[in-house]
Design a protein around this motif. Structure first.
Motif, PDB file in Angstrom:
ATOM      1  N   SER A  28       0.825  -1.211   0.000  1.00  0.00           N
ATOM      2  CA  SER A  28       0.000   0.000   0.000  1.00  0.00           C
ATOM      3  C   SER A  28       0.857   1.258   0.000  1.00  0.00           C
ATOM      4  N   SER A  29       0.201   2.369  -0.295  1.00  0.00           N
ATOM      5  CA  SER A  29       0.828   3.696  -0.176  1.00  0.00           C
ATOM      6  C   SER A  29       2.129   3.790  -0.967  1.00  0.00           C
ATOM      7  N   THR A  43      -0.318   7.430  -7.083  1.00  0.00           N
ATOM      8  CA  THR A  43      -0.367   6.678  -5.838  1.00  0.00           C
ATOM      9  C   THR A  43      -1.311   5.490  -6.020  1.00  0.00           C
ATOM     10  N   GLY A  44      -0.980   4.379  -5.381  1.00  0.00           N
ATOM     11  CA  GLY A  44      -1.837   3.205  -5.506  1.00  0.00           C
ATOM     12  C   GLY A  44      -1.370   2.068  -4.645  1.00  0.00           C
ATOM     13  N   GLY A  45      -1.826   0.872  -5.012  1.00  0.00           N
ATOM     14  CA  GLY A  45      -1.455  -0.326  -4.284  1.00  0.00           C
ATOM     15  C   GLY A  45      -1.425  -1.523  -5.209  1.00  0.00           C
ATOM     16  N   ASP A  72       3.590  -1.477   4.088  1.00  0.00           N
ATOM     17  CA  ASP A  72       3.434  -0.031   3.927  1.00  0.00           C
ATOM     18  C   ASP A  72       4.578   0.496   3.071  1.00  0.00           C
ATOM     19  N   GLY A  73       4.232   0.972   1.879  1.00  0.00           N
ATOM     20  CA  GLY A  73       5.250   1.486   0.968  1.00  0.00           C
ATOM     21  C   GLY A  73       5.757   2.861   1.295  1.00  0.00           C
ATOM     22  N   LEU A  78       7.195   2.250  -6.523  1.00  0.00           N
ATOM     23  CA  LEU A  78       7.151   0.822  -6.854  1.00  0.00           C
ATOM     24  C   LEU A  78       7.320   0.673  -8.353  1.00  0.00           C
ATOM     25  N   THR A  79       8.315  -0.101  -8.771  1.00  0.00           N
ATOM     26  CA  THR A  79       8.616  -0.299 -10.187  1.00  0.00           C
ATOM     27  C   THR A  79       8.727  -1.795 -10.480  1.00  0.00           C
ATOM     28  N   PRO A  80       8.673  -2.170 -11.757  1.00  0.00           N
ATOM     29  CA  PRO A  80       9.011  -3.565 -12.093  1.00  0.00           C
ATOM     30  C   PRO A  80      10.473  -3.837 -11.765  1.00  0.00           C
ATOM     31  N   GLY A  81      10.801  -5.099 -11.491  1.00  0.00           N
ATOM     32  CA  GLY A  81      12.200  -5.474 -11.351  1.00  0.00           C
ATOM     33  C   GLY A  81      12.936  -5.244 -12.662  1.00  0.00           C
ATOM     34  N   LEU A  82      14.226  -5.009 -12.565  1.00  0.00           N
ATOM     35  CA  LEU A  82      15.047  -4.727 -13.742  1.00  0.00           C
ATOM     36  C   LEU A  82      15.492  -6.020 -14.416  1.00  0.00           C
ATOM     37  N   ILE A  83      15.732  -5.931 -15.718  1.00  0.00           N
ATOM     38  CA  ILE A  83      16.200  -7.063 -16.519  1.00  0.00           C
ATOM     39  C   ILE A  83      17.561  -6.710 -17.108  1.00  0.00           C
TER      40      ILE A  83
END
Length: 491
Positions: A28-29, A43-45, A72-73, A78-83
């Protein structure tokens, strides 16, 4: 392991629910930063269920879904993991191939830490472009904490060409079981290695059987003492292109010169696995020559995947950079015993090959020309919004200058300095890599149904390249770990 993870997470005020066995996690957050929605940084979850992204919500904070544990973020990103789509997992940086494969305790310590070092810098997926030992891949996957790993199988190497040329004639054919025989390039093959068993079809079939997602080829005339190596003919490359297409794989070509990239682009390679630091007869030109611009336009128009691999040269330069081995960042990704060994006479064995009799200042100066040419190519392709796919080439050679995870972060810094925007770097390391290597149904963005490979960063990757050193938490397939617990010097 649970005790270590729990203490690490509490130290950062994060609950490591997934790492301790929980299936449903509600993050969250957070501020969602996903490459397919860069116009919606909100903002989101995110709900993780069974290692996958089960829900993505944008807007005001909502109550946690029933039965989910909450992370609790703290308003972080929040991002995708890197490749990282260009790694070589069998190589120990700073060691010869023989020492790295010998079972040496220094090498063993490195291999245990290596997966964690990629994760420390946010790389939740790696692609090994040239497997020499499938046991290395198996052991990598068995480590308790490791990125997802894909591979290209054994490279389809032209007989007696690059990189077989690094091995003696007596050993190279045993070391490269997937060599390709091209009658257009007459070359000696030992009698016991029948050319008829090394056709294009046989080579691609070996990669397919081993579970490879791509096929690696080379166009390299050589350097140093080997400058006239055989290279694949256009007809043979067309045969490779057809077989790779038929097998549903991605065709990757090692090409670091104007000549090589012209060849690979004409043959419709999917990915060029290097930047263009050799321009041949055009090397001396101060600007970007028109002939090279025309080739770069084709690369951009065809959406050919382009890996600049700036760190190849910087990795070599580490041997003549004062203070390199004292950089505290190295302690995060390399066991202390191996780092200490780098400074010993034995650990400096590769430096004479790098310097080739020149003093350190001359070596540094000699690399400026290739780096200038690389930067010019990157800047032009960035202006055309080409299909950059992030690859660090870790390690590019037996150098200790290309260390896992850290090498990728430094590649990003160099790419930004060369002219790539922060958005281009972010997309190259996420959605572009996923799409180009046909992994986008599983990876590359924060979307429902995809693997829960995620990063929580204190800084947005769209604000500063240093964001990639601000990771707080890493998720791989829903398993959550505090970044600090991944460091080589973690106590």
């Amino acid at each position: 392991m649970k005790r270590t993870l729990l203490s690490a997470c509490l130290a950062t005020l994060m609950l490591c629910n997934a790492a301790l066995g929980a299936d449903r996690i509600w993050i969250s957050s957070v501020t969602l930063v996903s490459p397919e929605k860069l116009d919606r940084i909100e903002t989101g979850g995110v709900l993780i269920d069974g290692g996958r992204i089960a829900r993505v919500e944008r807007g005001p904070s909502r109550a946690a879904p029933s039965g989910a544990k909450v992370v609790d973020g703290k308003g972080y990103y929040l991002t995708p993991g890197l490749i990282d789509s260009h790694v070589h997992l069998h190589v120990v940086p700073g060691m010869s191939m023989e020492q790295g494969a010998s079972g040496d305790s220094l090498a063993q310590n490195y291999f245990r830490q290596m997966p964690r070092s990629f994760l420390y810098h946010g790389f939740t997926t790696v692609i090994d472009l040239a497997v020499s030992d499938y046991g290395v891949i198996d052991r990598f996957r068995k480590e308790p904490l490791h990125p997802d790993v894909y591979h290209c199988g054994e490279a389809l190497v032209l007989a007696n060409g690059y990189p077989m040329s690094f091995f003696t004639p007596e050993t190279r054919f045993q070391s490269f079981g997937n060599y390709l025989f091209d009658p257009a390039m007459p070359t000696a093959v030992p009698a016991q290695f029948a050319p008829s068993a090394h056709t294009v079809a046989a080579g691609v079939a070996r990669v397919d059987k081993a579970g490879g997602i791509c096929v690696k080829t080379h166009f390299e005339r050589g350097f140093g003492k080997d400058r006239n190596l055989p290279v694949m003919s256009g007809a043979k490359f067309a045969e490779v292109r057809a077989a790779v297409t038929q097998a549903g794989k991605v065709l990757v070509t090692h090409a670091n010169s104007f000549e090589a990239q012209s060849f690979a682009v004409a043959g419709r390679a999917d990915v060029l696995a290097h930047g263009m630091w050799h321009w041949g007869a055009l090397n001396g030109q101060a600007g970007l020559p028109n002939d090279i611009k025309a080739l770069l336009d084709r690369i951009a128009d065809q959406r050919t995947g382009f890996q600049p691999t700036m760190q190849v040269l910087y990795g070599l330069r580490a041997y003549v950079e004062p203070g390199y081995l004292n950089d505290p960042a190295l302690r995060k990704v390399v066991p202390a015993s191996l780092l200490a060994w780098f400074s010993t006479p034995q650990g400096q064995w590769f430096k004479p090959e790098v310097t080739d009799g020149e003093d350190d200042a001359a070596v540094m100066q000699g690399m400026e020309g290739p780096l200038r040419r690389q930067r010019a190519v990157v800047a032009y392709l960035a202006s055309r919004d080409a299909n950059f796919v992030f690859g660090s080439d870790t390690p590019s050679s037996p150098t200790y200058g290309n260390l896992p995870g850290l090498n990728g972060y430094r590649e990003m810094q160099q790419l930004h300095a060369a002219g790539m925007s922060l958005a281009q770097i972010f997309k190259a390391a996420t959605i572009n890599n996923a799409r180009t290597f046909r992994l986008d149904a599983e990876l590359g963005s924060i979307e429902v149904g995809k693997a829960a490979n995620l990063l929580l960063m204190k800084t947005s990757p769209l604000e500063d390249v240093s964001a990639y050193d601000s990771v707080v938490t890493v998720w791989v397939r829903g398993q959550q770990t505090a970044r600090e617990a991944l460091a080589a010097d973690y106590k």
